[in-house]
Design a protein around this motif. Sequence first.
Motif, PDB file in Angstrom:
ATOM      1  N   PHE A  40      -0.976   0.919 -12.584  1.00 31.70           N
ATOM      2  CA  PHE A  40      -0.658   0.916 -11.163  1.00 31.70           C
ATOM      3  C   PHE A  40       0.538   1.813 -10.871  1.00 31.70           C
ATOM      4  O   PHE A  40       0.661   2.336  -9.754  1.00 31.70           O
ATOM      5  CB  PHE A  40      -0.363  -0.512 -10.680  1.00 31.70           C
ATOM      6  CG  PHE A  40      -0.275  -0.621  -9.190  1.00 31.70           C
ATOM      7  CD1 PHE A  40      -1.427  -0.755  -8.426  1.00 31.70           C
ATOM      8  CD2 PHE A  40       0.953  -0.589  -8.543  1.00 31.70           C
ATOM      9  CE1 PHE A  40      -1.357  -0.842  -7.052  1.00 31.70           C
ATOM     10  CE2 PHE A  40       1.032  -0.686  -7.171  1.00 31.70           C
ATOM     11  CZ  PHE A  40      -0.120  -0.809  -6.418  1.00 31.70           C
ATOM     12  N   LEU A  41       1.425   2.001 -11.845  1.00 31.48           N
ATOM     13  CA  LEU A  41       2.545   2.919 -11.672  1.00 31.48           C
ATOM     14  C   LEU A  41       2.036   4.326 -11.362  1.00 31.48           C
ATOM     15  O   LEU A  41       2.518   4.994 -10.435  1.00 31.48           O
ATOM     16  CB  LEU A  41       3.421   2.918 -12.921  1.00 31.48           C
ATOM     17  CG  LEU A  41       4.572   3.924 -12.945  1.00 31.48           C
ATOM     18  CD1 LEU A  41       5.569   3.616 -11.840  1.00 31.48           C
ATOM     19  CD2 LEU A  41       5.264   3.909 -14.311  1.00 31.48           C
ATOM     20  N   ILE A  42       1.041   4.756 -12.126  1.00 26.84           N
ATOM     21  CA  ILE A  42       0.448   6.077 -11.882  1.00 26.84           C
ATOM     22  C   ILE A  42      -0.275   6.087 -10.540  1.00 26.84           C
ATOM     23  O   ILE A  42      -0.169   7.035  -9.755  1.00 26.84           O
ATOM     24  CB  ILE A  42      -0.518   6.442 -13.029  1.00 26.84           C
ATOM     25  CG1 ILE A  42       0.232   6.477 -14.360  1.00 26.84           C
ATOM     26  CG2 ILE A  42      -1.196   7.783 -12.758  1.00 26.84           C
ATOM     27  CD1 ILE A  42      -0.658   6.661 -15.570  1.00 26.84           C
ATOM     28  N   PHE A  43      -0.998   4.991 -10.262  1.00 26.29           N
ATOM     29  CA  PHE A  43      -1.745   4.906  -9.006  1.00 26.29           C
ATOM     30  C   PHE A  43      -0.818   4.934  -7.793  1.00 26.29           C
ATOM     31  O   PHE A  43      -1.150   5.521  -6.759  1.00 26.29           O
ATOM     32  CB  PHE A  43      -2.584   3.625  -8.991  1.00 26.29           C
ATOM     33  CG  PHE A  43      -3.306   3.390  -7.700  1.00 26.29           C
ATOM     34  CD1 PHE A  43      -4.445   4.121  -7.373  1.00 26.29           C
ATOM     35  CD2 PHE A  43      -2.844   2.440  -6.791  1.00 26.29           C
ATOM     36  CE1 PHE A  43      -5.102   3.909  -6.177  1.00 26.29           C
ATOM     37  CE2 PHE A  43      -3.493   2.211  -5.604  1.00 26.29           C
ATOM     38  CZ  PHE A  43      -4.630   2.956  -5.287  1.00 26.29           C
ATOM     39  N   SER A  44       0.363   4.321  -7.896  1.00 24.22           N
ATOM     40  CA  SER A  44       1.295   4.296  -6.768  1.00 24.22           C
ATOM     41  C   SER A  44       1.784   5.698  -6.427  1.00 24.22           C
ATOM     42  O   SER A  44       1.947   6.041  -5.252  1.00 24.22           O
ATOM     43  CB  SER A  44       2.475   3.373  -7.086  1.00 24.22           C
ATOM     44  OG  SER A  44       3.213   3.872  -8.182  1.00 24.22           O
ATOM     45  N   PHE A  45       2.006   6.532  -7.447  1.00 27.38           N
ATOM     46  CA  PHE A  45       2.426   7.906  -7.170  1.00 27.38           C
ATOM     47  C   PHE A  45       1.270   8.731  -6.606  1.00 27.38           C
ATOM     48  O   PHE A  45       1.488   9.609  -5.762  1.00 27.38           O
ATOM     49  CB  PHE A  45       2.983   8.551  -8.441  1.00 27.38           C
ATOM     50  CG  PHE A  45       4.414   8.196  -8.716  1.00 27.38           C
ATOM     51  CD1 PHE A  45       5.435   8.926  -8.142  1.00 27.38           C
ATOM     52  CD2 PHE A  45       4.727   7.104  -9.520  1.00 27.38           C
ATOM     53  CE1 PHE A  45       6.767   8.589  -8.393  1.00 27.38           C
ATOM     54  CE2 PHE A  45       6.051   6.762  -9.768  1.00 27.38           C
ATOM     55  CZ  PHE A  45       7.072   7.500  -9.199  1.00 27.38           C
ATOM     56  N   ILE A  46       0.057   8.458  -7.069  1.00 28.66           N
ATOM     57  CA  ILE A  46      -1.104   9.136  -6.474  1.00 28.66           C
ATOM     58  C   ILE A  46      -1.259   8.735  -5.009  1.00 28.66           C
ATOM     59  O   ILE A  46      -1.493   9.579  -4.134  1.00 28.66           O
ATOM     60  CB  ILE A  46      -2.380   8.800  -7.272  1.00 28.66           C
ATOM     61  CG1 ILE A  46      -2.288   9.356  -8.694  1.00 28.66           C
ATOM     62  CG2 ILE A  46      -3.615   9.351  -6.566  1.00 28.66           C
ATOM     63  CD1 ILE A  46      -3.442   8.955  -9.586  1.00 28.66           C
ATOM     64  N   LEU A  47      -1.087   7.432  -4.746  1.00 27.91           N
ATOM     65  CA  LEU A  47      -1.165   6.947  -3.369  1.00 27.91           C
ATOM     66  C   LEU A  47      -0.044   7.530  -2.516  1.00 27.91           C
ATOM     67  O   LEU A  47      -0.250   7.873  -1.343  1.00 27.91           O
ATOM     68  CB  LEU A  47      -1.100   5.424  -3.352  1.00 27.91           C
ATOM     69  CG  LEU A  47      -1.388   4.733  -2.026  1.00 27.91           C
ATOM     70  CD1 LEU A  47      -2.786   5.071  -1.529  1.00 27.91           C
ATOM     71  CD2 LEU A  47      -1.229   3.227  -2.159  1.00 27.91           C
ATOM     72  N   GLY A  48       1.146   7.673  -3.111  1.00 28.29           N
ATOM     73  CA  GLY A  48       2.248   8.293  -2.393  1.00 28.29           C
ATOM     74  C   GLY A  48       1.953   9.736  -2.027  1.00 28.29           C
ATOM     75  O   GLY A  48       2.311  10.198  -0.939  1.00 28.29           O
ATOM     76  N   ALA A  49       1.285  10.455  -2.940  1.00 23.38           N
ATOM     77  CA  ALA A  49       0.910  11.840  -2.650  1.00 23.38           C
ATOM     78  C   ALA A  49      -0.139  11.918  -1.540  1.00 23.38           C
ATOM     79  O   ALA A  49      -0.150  12.867  -0.755  1.00 23.38           O
ATOM     80  CB  ALA A  49       0.382  12.504  -3.925  1.00 23.38           C
ATOM     81  N   VAL A  50      -1.016  10.915  -1.476  1.00 20.23           N
ATOM     82  CA  VAL A  50      -2.048  10.900  -0.436  1.00 20.23           C
ATOM     83  C   VAL A  50      -1.449  10.554   0.928  1.00 20.23           C
ATOM     84  O   VAL A  50      -1.785  11.158   1.951  1.00 20.23           O
ATOM     85  CB  VAL A  50      -3.162   9.895  -0.799  1.00 20.23           C
ATOM     86  CG1 VAL A  50      -4.141   9.732   0.360  1.00 20.23           C
ATOM     87  CG2 VAL A  50      -3.901  10.352  -2.044  1.00 20.23           C
ATOM     88  N   ILE A  51      -0.535   9.577   0.939  1.00 19.21           N
ATOM     89  CA  ILE A  51       0.026   9.101   2.212  1.00 19.21           C
ATOM     90  C   ILE A  51       0.982  10.125   2.808  1.00 19.21           C
ATOM     91  O   ILE A  51       0.932  10.417   4.005  1.00 19.21           O
ATOM     92  CB  ILE A  51       0.747   7.761   2.004  1.00 19.21           C
ATOM     93  CG1 ILE A  51      -0.271   6.673   1.641  1.00 19.21           C
ATOM     94  CG2 ILE A  51       1.512   7.353   3.257  1.00 19.21           C
ATOM     95  CD1 ILE A  51       0.348   5.347   1.306  1.00 19.21           C
ATOM     96  N   THR A  52       1.877  10.679   1.984  1.00 16.14           N
ATOM     97  CA  THR A  52       2.868  11.614   2.516  1.00 16.14           C
ATOM     98  C   THR A  52       2.210  12.956   2.806  1.00 16.14           C
ATOM     99  O   THR A  52       1.378  13.434   2.039  1.00 16.14           O
ATOM    100  CB  THR A  52       4.018  11.817   1.519  1.00 16.14           C
ATOM    101  OG1 THR A  52       3.475  12.238   0.264  1.00 16.14           O
ATOM    102  CG2 THR A  52       4.796  10.542   1.332  1.00 16.14           C
TER     103      THR A  52
END
Length: 269
Positions: free
Chosen positions: A227-239
Amino acid sequence: FNSNWLGKGPKTEQFIKEHAKLYMKIRNNVMTEAKIKNIDSHFSELRKRIIFSLIVYLIATILGFVFHRNILSLMVQPVTEINQLSQGLPVFTNITEFWSVVMKVSMLSGLLLSFPIISYQVLAFILPGLKSNEKNFIIILLPGSIISFYVGAAFGFFVLLPPAIKFLVYFGGDISEPLIRIGSLVQLTINLMMWMGVCFQLPIIMYILALIKVVDSKKLSRFRKYFLIFSFILGAVITPTFDPINQILVALPIMLLYEVGILLSRTRK
């Protein structure tokens, strides 16, 4: 039927069968009418609650329209020092752009203002048909979900939006002069607020999954590194930016929310 007083024979049996059929027919008709009345009452209540919710939403949207200048002044605050050619104000390049922005802001404000009341109407409609433990479950989680969404939306607006706008504008400031459209600014603001509002539902979603035994705290703990990796991927999608600072601003709260979800999943019993 007691057939002793009728005697015995084919006629008696036929009499009993006919009256038994008649009794069952009357009984079924009565039960059908009761079911129809029950369904009609449910639809009547649903119609009243839908109409009431629409009226509340309409009133809240009108309030949003009345105060749309105050709302837009708050939304354009991050770019007041950027648009030098327009005295710090965003511009609109289409004759209907500003009007569409006003309507979008008014409708979104109406939704945010009326959402607790609409949620209560939904809750009041479904609660009578639930068990006591299910009622307690919804009564506790629904307010938490609403508050979490508002907190996430506020985080997106006050914490995430200003650095994102500064990065997007100043990244090419030495090559071109920024002239920000109000339509794109409002759309960016709405997207960030909505996405962060949804992300802040993560602990509640995890708790529900643990409650229905889809996952447990041990599985969630083992999944932490992924989920640590997924959170940064999600951060890249949201921002809307690709700089690591804004992605970290999104990823860190999501990781903290994941840890809160693990703690809640341990209390599901």
